[in-house]
Motif scaffolding. Structure first.
Motif, PDB file in Angstrom:
ATOM      1  N   PHE A 142      19.099  63.344  55.707  1.00 15.91           N
ATOM      2  CA  PHE A 142      20.223  64.106  56.265  1.00 15.91           C
ATOM      3  C   PHE A 142      21.538  63.343  56.123  1.00 15.91           C
ATOM      4  O   PHE A 142      22.611  63.926  56.236  1.00 15.91           O
ATOM      5  CB  PHE A 142      20.012  64.377  57.770  1.00 15.91           C
ATOM      6  N   LEU A 143      21.415  62.030  55.939  1.00  4.37           N
ATOM      7  CA  LEU A 143      22.592  61.164  56.006  1.00  4.37           C
ATOM      8  C   LEU A 143      22.517  60.158  54.858  1.00  4.37           C
ATOM      9  O   LEU A 143      21.501  59.495  54.704  1.00  4.37           O
ATOM     10  CB  LEU A 143      22.501  60.421  57.354  1.00  4.37           C
ATOM     11  N   PRO A 144      23.596  60.033  54.039  1.00  6.22           N
ATOM     12  CA  PRO A 144      23.530  59.056  52.946  1.00  6.22           C
ATOM     13  C   PRO A 144      23.711  57.627  53.463  1.00  6.22           C
ATOM     14  O   PRO A 144      24.418  57.406  54.446  1.00  6.22           O
ATOM     15  CB  PRO A 144      24.709  59.456  52.054  1.00  6.22           C
ATOM     16  N   LEU A 145      23.077  56.671  52.818  1.00  6.68           N
ATOM     17  CA  LEU A 145      23.289  55.267  53.155  1.00  6.68           C
ATOM     18  C   LEU A 145      24.626  54.813  52.587  1.00  6.68           C
ATOM     19  O   LEU A 145      25.040  55.276  51.525  1.00  6.68           O
ATOM     20  CB  LEU A 145      22.189  54.397  52.538  1.00  6.68           C
ATOM     21  N   SER A 146      25.275  53.879  53.293  1.00  5.37           N
ATOM     22  CA  SER A 146      26.472  53.244  52.735  1.00  5.37           C
ATOM     23  C   SER A 146      26.054  52.114  51.802  1.00  5.37           C
ATOM     24  O   SER A 146      26.768  51.749  50.869  1.00  5.37           O
ATOM     25  CB  SER A 146      27.358  52.684  53.853  1.00  5.37           C
ATOM     26  N   ASP A 147      24.864  51.545  52.099  1.00  6.66           N
ATOM     27  CA  ASP A 147      24.370  50.433  51.283  1.00  6.66           C
ATOM     28  C   ASP A 147      22.858  50.340  51.463  1.00  6.66           C
ATOM     29  O   ASP A 147      22.319  50.811  52.461  1.00  6.66           O
ATOM     30  CB  ASP A 147      25.041  49.134  51.741  1.00  6.66           C
ATOM     31  N   GLY A 148      22.166  49.714  50.509  1.00  4.35           N
ATOM     32  CA  GLY A 148      20.713  49.555  50.611  1.00  4.35           C
ATOM     33  C   GLY A 148      19.972  50.750  50.020  1.00  4.35           C
ATOM     34  O   GLY A 148      20.583  51.592  49.352  1.00  4.35           O
ATOM     35  N   SER A 149      18.657  50.799  50.275  1.00  6.22           N
ATOM     36  CA  SER A 149      17.871  51.880  49.658  1.00  6.22           C
ATOM     37  C   SER A 149      16.693  52.284  50.529  1.00  6.22           C
ATOM     38  O   SER A 149      16.200  51.507  51.349  1.00  6.22           O
ATOM     39  CB  SER A 149      17.346  51.411  48.292  1.00  6.22           C
ATOM     40  N   ILE A 150      16.264  53.532  50.323  1.00 10.09           N
ATOM     41  CA  ILE A 150      15.056  54.043  50.975  1.00 10.09           C
ATOM     42  C   ILE A 150      14.214  54.709  49.890  1.00 10.09           C
ATOM     43  O   ILE A 150      14.727  55.543  49.132  1.00 10.09           O
ATOM     44  CB  ILE A 150      15.388  55.078  52.069  1.00 10.09           C
ATOM     45  N   THR A 151      12.936  54.318  49.813  1.00 13.48           N
ATOM     46  CA  THR A 151      12.048  54.980  48.851  1.00 13.48           C
ATOM     47  C   THR A 151      10.778  55.425  49.564  1.00 13.48           C
ATOM     48  O   THR A 151      10.324  54.791  50.516  1.00 13.48           O
ATOM     49  CB  THR A 151      11.649  54.042  47.684  1.00 13.48           C
ATOM     50  N   LEU A 152      10.229  56.542  49.111  1.00  9.64           N
ATOM     51  CA  LEU A 152       8.958  57.043  49.629  1.00  9.64           C
ATOM     52  C   LEU A 152       7.998  57.131  48.443  1.00  9.64           C
ATOM     53  O   LEU A 152       8.265  57.877  47.497  1.00  9.64           O
ATOM     54  CB  LEU A 152       9.164  58.425  50.281  1.00  9.64           C
ATOM     55  N   ASP A 153       6.949  56.339  48.498  1.00 10.54           N
ATOM     56  CA  ASP A 153       6.018  56.212  47.377  1.00 10.54           C
ATOM     57  C   ASP A 153       6.761  55.999  46.055  1.00 10.54           C
ATOM     58  O   ASP A 153       6.465  56.641  45.034  1.00 10.54           O
ATOM     59  CB  ASP A 153       5.095  57.433  47.297  1.00 10.54           C
ATOM     60  N   GLY A 154       7.769  55.139  46.121  1.00 11.92           N
ATOM     61  CA  GLY A 154       8.492  54.745  44.908  1.00 11.92           C
ATOM     62  C   GLY A 154       9.660  55.653  44.548  1.00 11.92           C
ATOM     63  O   GLY A 154      10.492  55.283  43.727  1.00 11.92           O
ATOM     64  N   GLN A 155       9.726  56.839  45.159  1.00  7.87           N
ATOM     65  CA  GLN A 155      10.809  57.772  44.827  1.00  7.87           C
ATOM     66  C   GLN A 155      11.995  57.573  45.761  1.00  7.87           C
ATOM     67  O   GLN A 155      11.801  57.534  46.992  1.00  7.87           O
ATOM     68  CB  GLN A 155      10.331  59.231  44.983  1.00  7.87           C
ATOM     69  N   PRO A 156      13.202  57.473  45.238  1.00  9.44           N
ATOM     70  CA  PRO A 156      14.361  57.317  46.131  1.00  9.44           C
ATOM     71  C   PRO A 156      14.543  58.533  47.043  1.00  9.44           C
ATOM     72  O   PRO A 156      14.369  59.669  46.595  1.00  9.44           O
ATOM     73  CB  PRO A 156      15.545  57.206  45.171  1.00  9.44           C
ATOM     74  N   VAL A 157      14.841  58.274  48.314  1.00  8.99           N
ATOM     75  CA  VAL A 157      15.122  59.359  49.271  1.00  8.99           C
ATOM     76  C   VAL A 157      16.622  59.623  49.230  1.00  8.99           C
ATOM     77  O   VAL A 157      17.419  58.745  49.562  1.00  8.99           O
ATOM     78  CB  VAL A 157      14.696  58.932  50.692  1.00  8.99           C
ATOM     79  N   GLU A 158      16.997  60.821  48.799  1.00  7.44           N
ATOM     80  CA  GLU A 158      18.429  61.130  48.700  1.00  7.44           C
ATOM     81  C   GLU A 158      18.816  62.405  49.425  1.00  7.44           C
ATOM     82  O   GLU A 158      19.972  62.668  49.692  1.00  7.44           O
ATOM     83  CB  GLU A 158      18.843  61.223  47.228  1.00  7.44           C
ATOM     84  N   ARG A 159      17.812  63.239  49.716  1.00  5.07           N
ATOM     85  CA  ARG A 159      18.085  64.505  50.392  1.00  5.07           C
ATOM     86  C   ARG A 159      16.843  64.904  51.188  1.00  5.07           C
ATOM     87  O   ARG A 159      15.782  64.293  50.989  1.00  5.07           O
ATOM     88  CB  ARG A 159      18.434  65.591  49.363  1.00  5.07           C
ATOM     89  N   PRO A 160      16.967  65.902  52.077  1.00  8.72           N
ATOM     90  CA  PRO A 160      15.774  66.325  52.825  1.00  8.72           C
ATOM     91  C   PRO A 160      14.713  66.861  51.884  1.00  8.72           C
ATOM     92  O   PRO A 160      15.020  67.333  50.787  1.00  8.72           O
ATOM     93  CB  PRO A 160      16.309  67.455  53.720  1.00  8.72           C
ATOM     94  N   GLY A 161      13.436  66.771  52.270  1.00 10.12           N
ATOM     95  CA  GLY A 161      12.374  67.277  51.401  1.00 10.12           C
ATOM     96  C   GLY A 161      11.113  67.583  52.200  1.00 10.12           C
ATOM     97  O   GLY A 161      10.940  67.086  53.318  1.00 10.12           O
ATOM     98  N   ALA A 162      10.244  68.398  51.600  1.00  5.91           N
ATOM     99  CA  ALA A 162       9.015  68.818  52.276  1.00  5.91           C
ATOM    100  C   ALA A 162       8.038  67.661  52.469  1.00  5.91           C
ATOM    101  O   ALA A 162       7.064  67.792  53.211  1.00  5.91           O
ATOM    102  CB  ALA A 162       8.347  69.934  51.460  1.00  5.91           C
ATOM    103  N   ASP A 163       8.307  66.520  51.817  1.00  2.00           N
ATOM    104  CA  ASP A 163       7.422  65.361  51.994  1.00  2.00           C
ATOM    105  C   ASP A 163       7.718  64.601  53.282  1.00  2.00           C
ATOM    106  O   ASP A 163       7.065  63.624  53.598  1.00  2.00           O
ATOM    107  CB  ASP A 163       7.486  64.418  50.779  1.00  2.00           C
ATOM    108  N   ARG A 164       8.760  65.046  54.045  1.00  3.15           N
ATOM    109  CA  ARG A 164       9.075  64.439  55.337  1.00  3.15           C
ATOM    110  C   ARG A 164       9.212  65.532  56.393  1.00  3.15           C
ATOM    111  O   ARG A 164      10.048  66.425  56.250  1.00  3.15           O
ATOM    112  CB  ARG A 164      10.386  63.647  55.264  1.00  3.15           C
ATOM    113  N   GLY A 165       8.349  65.507  57.412  1.00  2.00           N
ATOM    114  CA  GLY A 165       8.414  66.499  58.495  1.00  2.00           C
ATOM    115  C   GLY A 165       9.158  65.892  59.677  1.00  2.00           C
ATOM    116  O   GLY A 165       8.921  64.745  60.026  1.00  2.00           O
ATOM    117  N   VAL A 166      10.077  66.668  60.270  1.00  2.00           N
ATOM    118  CA  VAL A 166      10.922  66.110  61.338  1.00  2.00           C
ATOM    119  C   VAL A 166      10.702  66.862  62.653  1.00  2.00           C
ATOM    120  O   VAL A 166      10.619  68.088  62.671  1.00  2.00           O
ATOM    121  CB  VAL A 166      12.423  66.190  60.949  1.00  2.00           C
TER     122      VAL A 166
END
Ligand SMILES: Nc1ncnc2c1ncn2[C@@H]1O[C@H](COP(=O)(O)OP(=O)(O)OP(=O)(O)O)[C@@H](O)[C@H]1O
Length: 267
Positions: A55-79
């Motif tokens: 929901f929110l872009p990083l200013s710095d650093g990275s987030i990956t889920l099973d190697g894929q960069p997290v850049e937008r909401p997706g069905a692979d993450r339930g909130v």
């Protein structure tokens, strides 16, 4: 594996300065683990969750889920949020099936899957009810079922039980442990409650505000013990539980006196 590496989020402050909502946070969430973020108001817990949700872009650093960069909401993450986001004009079953509307499944399959999830959260008799006919705890159960509908890789929970009375909250904690034990989902969970963090977390990260940082990390096994023995009293009366509670309380109130990393212990 969900991997957060040196994640920072800055917001422009009112006085022209910069708010360091999250400062170089790193954590990993493995299969079968529940990582709980604990800390005082404003320490960046929701910012971290919102970044993982996309929901929110990083200013710095990275987030990956099973190697894929997290850049937008997706069905692979339930909130799941503290306040339920159920649609009042839809039945409980249709609210759960909602996440599947976008998955292109036939109606029959969507409803079967939703009914199965309602069984998982103990609401099989309430498929046709409207959300307003349910208690707060029951609505949060529907929220959990809906978040699981797309079979996400991770469940993100932002103080999901924070608005519930203490008895309902305890029931919901046990329900969540059941769901976790049965589905093996990894979970990222935010709370203000030290007891809730200790009871639910396979890992607890303690955060401190201004800048929002992870200041300590504890690997725990109370939740696995509960899943195996179901004896909540034995856990709450375990001296180790009390000892950790005190140490974490000190950290939350005086967060700057120590930084502890995985494997280290606080003295
Ligand atoms: N959109 C925004 N614009 C400016 N500042 C923000 C924004 N979102 C959050 N902040 C600030 O960033 C810091 C971290 O906020 P965040 O909501 O992540 O904390 P939190 O630990 O989740 O707090 P709480 O427990 O009260 O929900 C706070 O100082 C907050 O005021």
């Amino acid at each position: 594996m969900l991997r957060v590496q040196n994640a920072s989020v800055f917001f422009p402050g009112r006085d022209g300065g910069v708010i360091h909502a999250l400062d170089r946070a790193s954590l990993e969430i493995d299969a079968n683990s529940i990582v709980v973020a604990l800390g005082a108001s404003g320490c960046g817990k929701s910012t971290l969750l919102n970044a993982i949700a996309g929901f929110l872009p990083l200013s710095d650093g990275s987030i990956t889920l099973d190697g894929q960069p997290v850049e937008r909401p997706g069905a692979d993450r339930g909130v799941v949020f503290q306040k339920d986001t159920l649609l009042p004009w839809k039945s409980v079953l249709d609210n759960v099936a909602l996440g599947l509307d976008f998955a292109g499944l036939p109606l029959r399959e969507r409803r079967d899957r939703a009914a199965e999830l309602l069984r998982l959260v103990g609401l099989e008799g309430f498929a046709k009810s409207a959300p307003h006919e349910l208690s707060g705890g029951m609505r949060q159960r529907v929220g959990i079922a809906r978040a699981l509908a797309t079979d996400p890789k991770i469940l993100l929970m932002d103080e999901p039980f924070g608005a519930l009375d203490s008895l309902t909250r305890e029931q919901m904690q046990e329900l969540l442990i059941d769901v976790w034990a049965r589905t093996g989902k990894r979970i990222f969970f935010i709370t203000h409650s030290i007891e809730e963090a200790l009871f639910l977390g396979t890992t607890v990260v303690v955060m401190s505000p201004r800048p929002g940082r992870i200041v300590a990390r504890f690997d725990l096994d109370f939740v696995r013990r509960f899943a195996a023995e179901r004896d909540v009293r034995a856990i709450l009366s375990d001296p180790e539980f009390g000892d950790l509670h005190n140490r974490i309380r000190d950290l939350v109130h005086r967060p700057h006196h120590a930084t502890v990393h995985r494997g280290e212990t606080l003295q």
